[in-house]
Design a protein around this motif. Sequence first.
Motif, mmCIF file in Angstrom:
data_model
loop_
_atom_site.group_PDB
_atom_site.id
_atom_site.type_symbol
_atom_site.label_atom_id
_atom_site.label_comp_id
_atom_site.label_asym_id
_atom_site.label_seq_id
_atom_site.Cartn_x
_atom_site.Cartn_y
_atom_site.Cartn_z
ATOM 1 N N THR A 168 0.833 -1.203 0.000
ATOM 2 C CA THR A 168 0.000 0.000 0.000
ATOM 3 C C THR A 168 0.869 1.256 0.000
ATOM 4 O O THR A 168 0.455 2.291 -0.526
ATOM 5 N N LYS A 221 0.321 7.226 -6.423
ATOM 6 C CA LYS A 221 -0.819 8.110 -6.676
ATOM 7 C C LYS A 221 -0.415 9.565 -6.430
ATOM 8 O O LYS A 221 -0.712 10.460 -7.224
ATOM 9 N N TYR A 261 -0.129 0.443 6.280
ATOM 10 C CA TYR A 261 -0.907 -0.797 6.346
ATOM 11 C C TYR A 261 0.026 -1.943 6.007
ATOM 12 O O TYR A 261 0.782 -1.885 5.037
ATOM 13 N N LYS A 304 -3.072 -8.381 10.235
ATOM 14 C CA LYS A 304 -3.236 -7.112 9.542
ATOM 15 C C LYS A 304 -2.942 -6.017 10.545
ATOM 16 O O LYS A 304 -3.444 -6.071 11.673
ATOM 17 N N ILE A 351 -11.588 -8.021 9.759
ATOM 18 C CA ILE A 351 -12.058 -6.666 10.037
ATOM 19 C C ILE A 351 -11.647 -5.784 8.858
ATOM 20 O O ILE A 351 -10.515 -5.886 8.370
ATOM 21 N N PRO A 352 -12.551 -4.961 8.360
ATOM 22 C CA PRO A 352 -12.180 -4.076 7.247
ATOM 23 C C PRO A 352 -11.099 -3.097 7.673
ATOM 24 O O PRO A 352 -11.080 -2.633 8.824
ATOM 25 N N VAL A 353 -10.225 -2.759 6.747
ATOM 26 C CA VAL A 353 -9.153 -1.816 7.060
ATOM 27 C C VAL A 353 -9.686 -0.479 7.571
ATOM 28 O O VAL A 353 -9.127 0.077 8.526
ATOM 29 N N PRO A 354 -10.771 0.059 6.976
ATOM 30 C CA PRO A 354 -11.255 1.344 7.502
ATOM 31 C C PRO A 354 -11.606 1.262 8.992
ATOM 32 O O PRO A 354 -11.348 2.206 9.745
ATOM 33 N N HIS A 368 -9.119 -7.777 3.165
ATOM 34 C CA HIS A 368 -8.278 -6.640 3.570
ATOM 35 C C HIS A 368 -9.112 -5.361 3.656
ATOM 36 O O HIS A 368 -8.925 -4.550 4.543
ATOM 37 N N GLY A 369 -10.016 -5.207 2.687
ATOM 38 C CA GLY A 369 -10.874 -4.027 2.706
ATOM 39 C C GLY A 369 -10.193 -2.775 2.186
ATOM 40 O O GLY A 369 -10.689 -1.668 2.371
ATOM 41 N N LEU A 370 -9.048 -2.929 1.509
ATOM 42 C CA LEU A 370 -8.399 -1.761 0.903
ATOM 43 C C LEU A 370 -9.284 -1.180 -0.194
ATOM 44 O O LEU A 370 -9.258 0.023 -0.453
ATOM 45 N N GLU A 427 -12.525 -0.966 -0.056
ATOM 46 C CA GLU A 427 -13.518 -0.099 0.596
ATOM 47 C C GLU A 427 -12.916 1.275 0.866
ATOM 48 O O GLU A 427 -13.580 2.301 0.712
ATOM 49 N N GLU A 428 -11.638 1.298 1.241
ATOM 50 C CA GLU A 428 -10.988 2.595 1.455
ATOM 51 C C GLU A 428 -10.886 3.387 0.165
ATOM 52 O O GLU A 428 -11.006 4.605 0.163
ATOM 53 N N ALA A 429 -10.663 2.673 -0.946
ATOM 54 C CA ALA A 429 -10.500 3.359 -2.237
ATOM 55 C C ALA A 429 -11.845 3.803 -2.806
ATOM 56 O O ALA A 429 -11.916 4.806 -3.510
ATOM 57 N N LEU A 474 -17.122 -3.826 3.470
ATOM 58 C CA LEU A 474 -17.082 -5.116 4.138
ATOM 59 C C LEU A 474 -18.131 -5.109 5.238
ATOM 60 O O LEU A 474 -18.212 -4.154 6.017
#
Lengths: 394, 64
Positions: A289, A296, A316, A327, A370-373, B13-15, B17-19, B26
């Motif tokens: 990441t 970007k 991350y 994670k 668990i979602p990263v956010p 990972h849910g990256l 969702e962040e993007a 998720l």
Amino acid sequence: MTMRRIVVVGNGIAGLTACDSLRSAGFDGELTVVGAERHHPYSRPALSKALLHGDHHLQAHELPQPTHEATELLGVSATGLDADARLVRTDGGGELPYDGLVIASGSRAKRLGPAEGTAGKVRELTLRTIEDAVLLKELVASRPSVIVIGGGPLGMEIASGCLHMGCDVTMVSDVTPLSRQLGDHLAGIFTSAAIRAGLRMAGGGKAHLAASDGGARVVLADGTELEADLVVTAIGDEPNTGWLSGSGLFSNGSLRVDSRGRLRPDIVAAGDVAFFPTQRGVRRVPLWTSAIDQAKAAAVGLLRGDAAPEFSFQPYFWTEGFGLSLKAVGFTPVIGPPDYAEAGEGADSMLLRWGSDLGSGTAAAINYRIPVPKLRRLANAGPEALQRIVPAGV
Amino acid sequence: MKIELDRPRCEGHGLCEEAAPQLMHLDDDGELVIDVPEVDGPELDAAKAAVRICPVAALRLAAA
């Protein structure tokens, strides 16, 4: 100046993301990407994880095809840069003029011994490219004994993969594996699982490779000698900057970009090759990441200059091995035990958080989906930011 | 374009969702839900970013 021609050197995930981001930001000029590897970009993290551990996962590393419509020069290496003439030189005598340049030439595995092909050299495997991964997977299929030198995340993933394939595996590391990267608490959890899974540990100081009949011998500084059929080293990576020699872009021998990825107004760098400003100082962070987020920012920095947003690095990291999947969000290593711990469902499932004097903390999920956010909210604001998390004894 | 999920590959990972939080999330079990499968116009860039950041290539964009 108007950017009509942009050259991207490097076709890993940083180079690919830079190309995508240049297009998304409206660049519709001539885009050329130069990649030393002969393939389209692939997922490097998958090589030591699903690809090495899986029995049927030879596609685990494959990414969707690029859509940036750049001219792709694959299997071509950049060999030189004339920053004043705005010219990249490639092997085979090619010259690529540019208005803007993205340096995303990545890094390579450090080696313990001399380079391949040196007389009397002991075979030393490393894992960096898809070719390395396929070779390692082939070799471990016959269940040789393996010595892995280097107790970082890559070394531990390799050790786990070799154990999974049924090999007898010895890890050579001066310190508790993963402790430098993650801190003692998380390192302890992984090392305990590794030992339960059958990993043998060896310390004893700096390792040297020595010739041996049929296999390899590793001699440690304290005199300990180890022998195995295969030696794999995972002792870090070094940036691919040889082609920039004489370019005048280095400061203290490294590529140090500003908060918009720039080395100069017309040259940006991103990914494993670059040092960039973080909340914890100027660092090189050779992770997935990190490469994507840097690329970007650098793409927009190249097109818009000072009008581009500044890059704020949000770490991350993930690793897998020995039945554990971690994670982590926030800076590591973390010091001491966590401030909060919550057990999840299932074996070894836990959610952990460390506070920090420097603002946002660090959160880690082990065998815990668990979602990263959400993990980021936990890292930044603490457990009160999440529902249904109750402080528990650690 | 249509966002397609290869569910067995997804590691949660849910990256993505962040993007692209406006397109996917998720759920409480860590399973990815594509809220807006058909994308075009301004949301296409977000969808591309989500597809690109997945380290296990569980997402893909296909012609709708």
